[in-house]
Design an enzyme around this catalytic site. Structure first.
Site, PDB file in Angstrom:
ATOM      1  N   ASP A  27       0.814  -1.227   0.000  1.00 44.69           N
ATOM      2  CA  ASP A  27       0.000   0.000   0.000  1.00 44.69           C
ATOM      3  C   ASP A  27       0.842   1.270   0.000  1.00 44.69           C
ATOM      4  O   ASP A  27       0.338   2.342  -0.310  1.00 44.69           O
ATOM      5  CB  ASP A  27      -0.902   0.007   1.249  1.00 44.69           C
ATOM      6  CG  ASP A  27      -1.737  -1.256   1.340  1.00 44.69           C
ATOM      7  OD1 ASP A  27      -2.331  -1.623   0.316  1.00 44.69           O
ATOM      8  OD2 ASP A  27      -1.775  -1.875   2.421  1.00 44.69           O
ATOM      9  N   HIS A  28       2.087   1.157   0.361  1.00 46.37           N
ATOM     10  CA  HIS A  28       2.914   2.363   0.513  1.00 46.37           C
ATOM     11  C   HIS A  28       4.187   2.211  -0.314  1.00 46.37           C
ATOM     12  O   HIS A  28       5.253   1.938   0.233  1.00 46.37           O
ATOM     13  CB  HIS A  28       3.260   2.544   2.001  1.00 46.37           C
ATOM     14  CG  HIS A  28       3.757   3.930   2.344  1.00 46.37           C
ATOM     15  ND1 HIS A  28       5.049   4.347   2.148  1.00 46.37           N
ATOM     16  CD2 HIS A  28       3.121   4.991   2.871  1.00 46.37           C
ATOM     17  CE1 HIS A  28       5.199   5.590   2.547  1.00 46.37           C
ATOM     18  NE2 HIS A  28       4.050   6.024   2.992  1.00 46.37           N
TER      19      HIS A  28
END
Lengths: 78, 155
Positions: free
Chosen positions: B33-34
């Site tokens: 997600d990052h």
């Protein structure tokens, strides 16, 4: 440092707007003047002015004016 | 993931300075997600890594009334991306060390380049609040490889 500059400095320590504080402002009316705020004040007075607060000082400080009095006592106010 | 964000202590002067390191492997789920297709270590984790290193430096001294806990982050800045699997070297120098509080000037670097820095403010939480049977494995590993330091500092 003048009184006005000192109040501005106190406002910065407690993350307040300068205009919100006067010498009569009580700690109960400053949201960031909580337990962390007290430690931040102690650290800031120590690092920026060489003022080491005693336990009695900490207990006695109730208003912005009390902080100014301590700064005055240590020769930090004009 | 566990929340132990220091792998190893390289150098320690209790209450004064510490150098430690951490590698976040690419297999960590957070990198999904990052960010998708551009995995980088979150700045909040870099800050926590520096805090955990500085906190261990203070805890190793054994003179405070509790365990060092992050109270305030002053002036954090992030200068470069940190990728998974890179070794992040953490440096902390304690600039104020008082019974009730401490301040640490911290920075992290990758391959010799500074990637972030922050001034971190610590307060101390009473030892009774924590599980009594938990020993800091990172500090323990350091003491075991530095028995001379251990006899001087560890209580």
């Amino acid at each position: 440092m003048t009184q006005d500059e000192a109040i501005e400095w106190v406002a910065k320590v407690f993350e307040s707007s300068h205009g919100q504080l006067t010498p009569d402002t009580h700690r109960d009316n400053v949201p960031a003047w909580d337990s962390l705020g007290v430690l931040t004040l102690m650290a800031s007075l120590d690092s920026e002015f060489g003022i080491v607060l005693t336990d009695d000082d900490v207990q006695a400080i109730k208003t912005v004016g009390d902080i100014l009095d301590i700064m005055q006592r240590h020769g930090k106010l004009i | 993931m566990r929340f132990i964000l220091v792998d190893k202590i390289h150098d320690l002067d209790p209450g004064r300075r510490i150098t430690a390191s951490k590698i976040l492997p690419a297999s960590e789920e957070l990198f999904r997600d990052h960010f998708p297709g551009f995995p980088v270590v979150p700045g909040v984790l870099l800050t926590e890594m520096m805090a955990q290193a500085a906190g261990r430096c203070l805890d190793a001294e054994g003179t405070h009334p509790g365990r060092a806990m992050l109270g305030k982050i002053n002036g954090a800045s992030f200068r470069d991306w940190v990728k998974p699997d890179q070794e992040i070297v953490l440096h902390a120098t304690i600039s104020q060390n008082r019974p009730a509080f401490a301040t640490a000037n911290c920075f992290a670097e990758v391959a010799g380049k500074k990637v972030c820095s922050a001034e971190l403010f610590f307060v101390f939480a009473p030892h009774e609040q924590f599980a009594s049977n938990q020993e800091d494995q990172i500090l323990k590993a350091y003491w075991e490889t530095h028995p001379d330091m251990q006899s001087k500092w560890k209580r």
